[in-house]
Write an enzyme that holds these catalytic residues in place. Structure first.
Site, PDB file in Angstrom:
ATOM      1  N   PHE A  96       0.868  -1.176   0.000  1.00  0.00           N
ATOM      2  CA  PHE A  96       0.000   0.000   0.000  1.00  0.00           C
ATOM      3  C   PHE A  96       0.902   1.222   0.000  1.00  0.00           C
ATOM      4  O   PHE A  96       1.784   1.351   0.854  1.00  0.00           O
ATOM      5  CB  PHE A  96      -0.938   0.010   1.212  1.00  0.00           C
ATOM      6  CG  PHE A  96      -2.085  -0.950   1.055  1.00  0.00           C
ATOM      7  CD1 PHE A  96      -2.931  -0.870  -0.044  1.00  0.00           C
ATOM      8  CD2 PHE A  96      -2.319  -1.948   1.988  1.00  0.00           C
ATOM      9  CE1 PHE A  96      -3.972  -1.767  -0.218  1.00  0.00           C
ATOM     10  CE2 PHE A  96      -3.362  -2.851   1.823  1.00  0.00           C
ATOM     11  CZ  PHE A  96      -4.190  -2.760   0.715  1.00  0.00           C
ATOM     12  N   SER A 157      -0.939  -4.915  12.973  1.00  0.00           N
ATOM     13  CA  SER A 157      -0.784  -6.273  13.508  1.00  0.00           C
ATOM     14  C   SER A 157      -0.932  -6.243  15.026  1.00  0.00           C
ATOM     15  O   SER A 157      -1.613  -7.093  15.611  1.00  0.00           O
ATOM     16  CB  SER A 157       0.595  -6.833  13.148  1.00  0.00           C
ATOM     17  OG  SER A 157       0.778  -6.821  11.756  1.00  0.00           O
ATOM     18  N   HIS A 195      -5.831 -10.437   6.485  1.00  0.00           N
ATOM     19  CA  HIS A 195      -4.375 -10.277   6.570  1.00  0.00           C
ATOM     20  C   HIS A 195      -3.749 -11.333   7.484  1.00  0.00           C
ATOM     21  O   HIS A 195      -4.378 -11.765   8.462  1.00  0.00           O
ATOM     22  CB  HIS A 195      -4.044  -8.877   7.097  1.00  0.00           C
ATOM     23  CG  HIS A 195      -2.598  -8.538   6.992  1.00  0.00           C
ATOM     24  ND1 HIS A 195      -1.731  -8.628   8.063  1.00  0.00           N
ATOM     25  CD2 HIS A 195      -1.861  -8.142   5.931  1.00  0.00           C
ATOM     26  CE1 HIS A 195      -0.521  -8.273   7.661  1.00  0.00           C
ATOM     27  NE2 HIS A 195      -0.568  -7.963   6.375  1.00  0.00           N
ATOM     28  N   THR A 252      -6.002  -6.900   1.817  1.00  0.00           N
ATOM     29  CA  THR A 252      -4.645  -6.608   1.374  1.00  0.00           C
ATOM     30  C   THR A 252      -4.452  -6.874  -0.119  1.00  0.00           C
ATOM     31  O   THR A 252      -3.815  -6.089  -0.814  1.00  0.00           O
ATOM     32  CB  THR A 252      -3.650  -7.445   2.197  1.00  0.00           C
ATOM     33  OG1 THR A 252      -4.013  -7.310   3.575  1.00  0.00           O
ATOM     34  CG2 THR A 252      -2.235  -6.983   2.004  1.00  0.00           C
ATOM     35  N   TYR A 338       5.489   0.490  41.337  1.00  0.00           N
ATOM     36  CA  TYR A 338       6.176   1.736  40.979  1.00  0.00           C
ATOM     37  C   TYR A 338       5.394   2.570  39.973  1.00  0.00           C
ATOM     38  O   TYR A 338       5.720   3.718  39.732  1.00  0.00           O
ATOM     39  CB  TYR A 338       7.605   1.430  40.492  1.00  0.00           C
ATOM     40  CG  TYR A 338       7.732   0.991  39.051  1.00  0.00           C
ATOM     41  CD1 TYR A 338       8.173   1.887  38.076  1.00  0.00           C
ATOM     42  CD2 TYR A 338       7.444  -0.318  38.652  1.00  0.00           C
ATOM     43  CE1 TYR A 338       8.325   1.497  36.755  1.00  0.00           C
ATOM     44  CE2 TYR A 338       7.594  -0.717  37.343  1.00  0.00           C
ATOM     45  CZ  TYR A 338       8.032   0.187  36.399  1.00  0.00           C
ATOM     46  OH  TYR A 338       8.178  -0.204  35.095  1.00  0.00           O
ATOM     47  N   GLY A 358       5.867   1.027  27.619  1.00  0.00           N
ATOM     48  CA  GLY A 358       6.225   2.342  27.095  1.00  0.00           C
ATOM     49  C   GLY A 358       5.504   2.667  25.802  1.00  0.00           C
ATOM     50  O   GLY A 358       5.124   1.772  25.052  1.00  0.00           O
TER      51      GLY A 358
HETATM   52  N1  PLP Z   1      -4.401  -5.429   7.788  1.00  0.00           N
HETATM   53  C1  PLP Z   1      -4.449  -5.170   6.482  1.00  0.00           C
HETATM   54  C2  PLP Z   1      -5.771  -5.209   5.767  1.00  0.00           C
HETATM   55  C3  PLP Z   1      -3.272  -4.885   5.782  1.00  0.00           C
HETATM   56  O1  PLP Z   1      -3.315  -4.677   4.461  1.00  0.00           O
HETATM   57  C4  PLP Z   1      -2.054  -4.857   6.489  1.00  0.00           C
HETATM   58  C5  PLP Z   1      -0.789  -4.554   5.785  1.00  0.00           C
HETATM   59  O2  PLP Z   1      -0.743  -4.211   4.640  1.00  0.00           O
HETATM   60  C6  PLP Z   1      -2.056  -5.119   7.850  1.00  0.00           C
HETATM   61  C7  PLP Z   1      -3.245  -5.418   8.476  1.00  0.00           C
HETATM   62  C8  PLP Z   1      -0.789  -5.120   8.654  1.00  0.00           C
HETATM   63  O3  PLP Z   1      -0.343  -3.833   8.824  1.00  0.00           O
HETATM   64  P1  PLP Z   1       0.906  -3.487   9.774  1.00  0.00           P
HETATM   65  O4  PLP Z   1       2.113  -3.549   8.883  1.00  0.00           O
HETATM   66  O5  PLP Z   1       0.617  -2.114  10.255  1.00  0.00           O
HETATM   67  O6  PLP Z   1       0.961  -4.498  10.846  1.00  0.00           O
END
Ligand code: PLP
Length: 494
Positions: A96, A157, A195, A252, A338, A358
């Protein structure tokens, strides 16, 4: 009073770069960035290096004594930049396409100067509150209801992993204390076009690869509702608990759009968490004319979209919205002593919303981008990308020998050569891709659909204009002719 001896102050310097030097080399670096952005079209899009070239050109071990910053910048220019595949190039159309925009780059620069870590509100009040505000702004632009609460992660992800952990917490609470040993079998459902990160989440959450059931898609690569229902019913009858359904809005491979409203009905019926993955396409919900494609996503329990994909924000920036943030907190809040602060319960502590303690100050660059371009500017830029892609799709449709794989709802076109020239169309399309990418003037990627190879062209860079699209078309046509001639020359029948 006893005399305390002062530490020895002579010896090698122990401080940071002096401010004056920072000013001088900083200006040089910013000038380099400005020039790069101005002339990026002159660089080969795909790095022209072989594995090992970059490492081989640099010393294997670090310097004993600090180096002159000019020397460091020289290696950046001479070794690192040639080893870069230029994602910020107007003819980068692979995966993309993205933009590290001017305001986004400046936001990134300033956030690294502040170097805050927004684990708890107190550790970065502005970092925390700007994350709340900027995700609220974005939610408003997307037309999602106010009940959605946003947090920023690095990638989709991770956002999907967090969402599915919350789904597990909501629908398989037995797993929290003793893990899956104490829980019944459970499943997540997603389209076969979902994905790979959804499967990784299944593995990470202990459900295993088969803990995510792939539902076949229809002739436009959308999840089949009848088969989703059938799969869930079959699992329920076998004692498997359906904990989540993932609908993808903008897959994707082809950017297909799962029927999210109907999927929401199924999720409701079976008590499953509905997670929407709109990592790429989510930004397009800002356009009133595309909003109907998202109809029903407001019923999701969680939604992910990546401003680092199609919202001009430098990598990394992924926004996770949830209508049930309490389930994310239930899955992830474990507060060591903490980190107990007087604000506990009064302010948001971002550490409660995921695996990492973090957090970088990613909100700053997103906020800069939204302020600098404004809602209208963002809409116009996304609309322009859709127009450029639609025009390219028309070219494919109008030219004999080329075929499109799927509709183009957003800014990505999937297509292949099916005309004369090769018995093996998959090999020919890969050869066309390699030939075109080798010119250095364009970069496209490929995908497999129903066992056939297709090329993908995605538009997402702010510098991309009609002239780049026309050039890309010429390069592809020329690549096709060259491959065709080569194939004809080596064919046994020629
Ligand atoms: N979901 C979709 C539909 C995607 O096309 C992609 C990556 O192209 C992802 C999730 C994963 O993205 P990231 O690289 O931000 O983990």
């Amino acid at each position: 009073m006893s005399e305390v001896e002062e530490p020895e102050l002579s010896g090698p310097p122990t401080g940071d770069m002096p401010p004056d030097q920072f000013r001088t080399v900083g200006r040089e670096a910013v000038d380099w960035v400005a020039e790069y952005l101005e002339s990026v079209d002159d660089y080969p899009v795909l790095a022209r290096v072989s594995p090992g070239d970059v490492r081989g050109a640099l010393p294997a071990l670090p310097p004993e004594d600090g180096e002159d910053f000019d020397a460091i910048l020289r290696d950046f220019r001479d070794v690192i930049v040639p080893g870069i595949t230029h994602w910020n190039h107007p003819a980068f159309h692979g995966y993309f396409a993205v933009t590290g925009s001017g305001p986004g780059i400046l936001g990134e620069l300033l956030s690294s100067a502040l170097n805050v870590n927004a684990m708890v509100w107190r550790s970065s009040p502005a970092g925390t509150e700007l994350e709340e505000l900027s995700t609220d702004w974005l939610r408003f632009l997307l037309g999602l209801p106010e009940s959605f609460d946003g947090v920023i992660n690095d990638t989709a992800s991770v956002s999907s992993l967090v969402a599915l952990a919350a789904a597990r917490e909501a629908n398989l609470p037995e797993a929290f204390a003793d893990g899956l040993h104490a829980a019944p079998r459970a499943r997540i459902y997603a389209s076969e076009e979902a994905h790979s990160s959804i499967y990784k989440a299944g593995i990470t959450l202990g459900l295993g690869r088969n803990g995510v059931r792939a539902i076949p898609s229809d002739d436009q690569y959308r999840m089949r509702l009848d088969l989703l229902r059938e799969a869930i019913e079959e699992d329920v009858a076998a004692g498997i608990r359906p904990i989540a359904i993932v609908a993808t809005l903008g897959t994707t491979s082809t950017t297909s759009v799962d029927p999210v409203g109907d999927i929401a009905d199924v999720a409701e019926e079976f008590g499953a968490w509905l997670h929407v993955d709109s990592a790429y396409a989510g930004a397009a919900a800002m356009l009133p004319e595309l909003r109907p494609l998202f109809s029903g996503w407001e019923r999701a329990d969680s939604v992910v979209l990546n401003p680092h994909k199609w919202l001009f924000t430098p990598v990394d920036c992924s926004v996770l919205y949830s209508r049930r943030p309490e389930m994310i907190r239930a899955a992830f809040s474990l507060t060591p002593e903490y980190l107990r602060t007087p604000e506990l319960g009064k302010a948001k502590n971002l550490m409660d919303y995921g695996v990492a303690l973090g957090r970088r100050f990613r909100a700053l660059k997103l906020w800069f981008v939204m302020r600098y371009f404004g809602a209208r500017g963002l809409r116009e830029r996304i609309r322009n990308h859709c127009r450029l892609a639609a025009h390219f799709a028309d070219r494919i449709d109008g030219e004999t020998g080329w075929e499109r794989a799927a509709p183009v709802p957003f800014s990505t076109v999937v297509f292949r050569w099916v005309g004369a020239g090769a018995a093996d169309l998959d090999a020919m399309n890969m050869a066309i891709l390699e030939e075109a990418n080798a010119t250095g003037r364009v970069f496209l990627s490929h995908t497999r659909l129903r066992d056939r190879t297709f090329l993908r062209l995605s538009v997402g860079n702010l510098k991309t204009g009609p002239e780049h699209m026309a050039r890309t078309w010429d390069i592809l046509s020329e690549a096709r002719r060259a491959v065709q001639e080569r194939t004809a020359a080596t064919s046994p029948t020629s």
